[in-house]
Design a protein around this motif. Sequence first.
Motif, PDB file in Angstrom:
ATOM      1  N   ALA A  36       0.852  -1.191   0.000  1.00 22.00           N
ATOM      2  CA  ALA A  36       0.000   0.000   0.000  1.00 22.00           C
ATOM      3  C   ALA A  36       0.885   1.238   0.000  1.00 22.00           C
ATOM      4  O   ALA A  36       1.811   1.351   0.797  1.00 22.00           O
ATOM      5  N   LEU A  37       0.597   2.146  -0.900  1.00 23.81           N
ATOM      6  CA  LEU A  37       1.345   3.392  -1.013  1.00 23.81           C
ATOM      7  C   LEU A  37       0.375   4.559  -0.873  1.00 23.81           C
ATOM      8  O   LEU A  37      -0.694   4.560  -1.489  1.00 23.81           O
ATOM      9  N   ALA A  38       0.734   5.538  -0.066  1.00 22.61           N
ATOM     10  CA  ALA A  38      -0.126   6.708   0.129  1.00 22.61           C
ATOM     11  C   ALA A  38       0.218   7.780  -0.905  1.00 22.61           C
ATOM     12  O   ALA A  38       1.384   8.038  -1.187  1.00 22.61           O
ATOM     13  N   ARG A  39      -0.816   8.392  -1.422  1.00 24.97           N
ATOM     14  CA  ARG A  39      -0.662   9.542  -2.325  1.00 24.97           C
ATOM     15  C   ARG A  39      -1.584  10.645  -1.820  1.00 24.97           C
ATOM     16  O   ARG A  39      -2.681  10.395  -1.350  1.00 24.97           O
ATOM     17  N   TRP A  40      -1.128  11.864  -1.923  1.00 24.87           N
ATOM     18  CA  TRP A  40      -1.904  13.026  -1.503  1.00 24.87           C
ATOM     19  C   TRP A  40      -2.407  13.674  -2.779  1.00 24.87           C
ATOM     20  O   TRP A  40      -1.644  14.207  -3.571  1.00 24.87           O
ATOM     21  N   ASP A  41      -3.705  13.641  -2.994  1.00 23.59           N
ATOM     22  CA  ASP A  41      -4.321  14.220  -4.188  1.00 23.59           C
ATOM     23  C   ASP A  41      -4.843  15.603  -3.837  1.00 23.59           C
ATOM     24  O   ASP A  41      -6.005  15.787  -3.493  1.00 23.59           O
ATOM     25  N   ASP A  42      -3.960  16.578  -3.893  1.00 25.60           N
ATOM     26  CA  ASP A  42      -4.277  17.955  -3.506  1.00 25.60           C
ATOM     27  C   ASP A  42      -5.052  18.653  -4.620  1.00 25.60           C
ATOM     28  O   ASP A  42      -4.669  18.561  -5.792  1.00 25.60           O
ATOM     29  N   PRO A  43      -6.160  19.341  -4.281  1.00 28.86           N
ATOM     30  CA  PRO A  43      -6.955  20.001  -5.319  1.00 28.86           C
ATOM     31  C   PRO A  43      -6.195  21.106  -6.058  1.00 28.86           C
ATOM     32  O   PRO A  43      -6.518  21.425  -7.198  1.00 28.86           O
ATOM     33  N   GLU A  44      -5.172  21.672  -5.431  1.00 32.03           N
ATOM     34  CA  GLU A  44      -4.396  22.736  -6.069  1.00 32.03           C
ATOM     35  C   GLU A  44      -3.155  22.212  -6.782  1.00 32.03           C
ATOM     36  O   GLU A  44      -2.828  22.655  -7.876  1.00 32.03           O
TER      37      GLU A  44
END
Length: 66
Positions: A36-44
Amino acid sequence: MDFVNRFEEALNNGYIKAFFQPLTRTISGKVFGAEALARWDDPERGLIPPGEFINSLEEHKLIHKL
């Protein structure tokens, strides 16, 4: 980007997402699990790789929330 101060917001709004990378046996080529790998999907900023925010979360003792 100030990851530490925006982390709670990202968690609450579903910006942190799990991606699963298959683990494959070298000889047989068969998949035997996943990482499992975390990704941050930032709206900006869009998709932010873990290398940009994991260290900050670890330094500020927030990694357990991930």
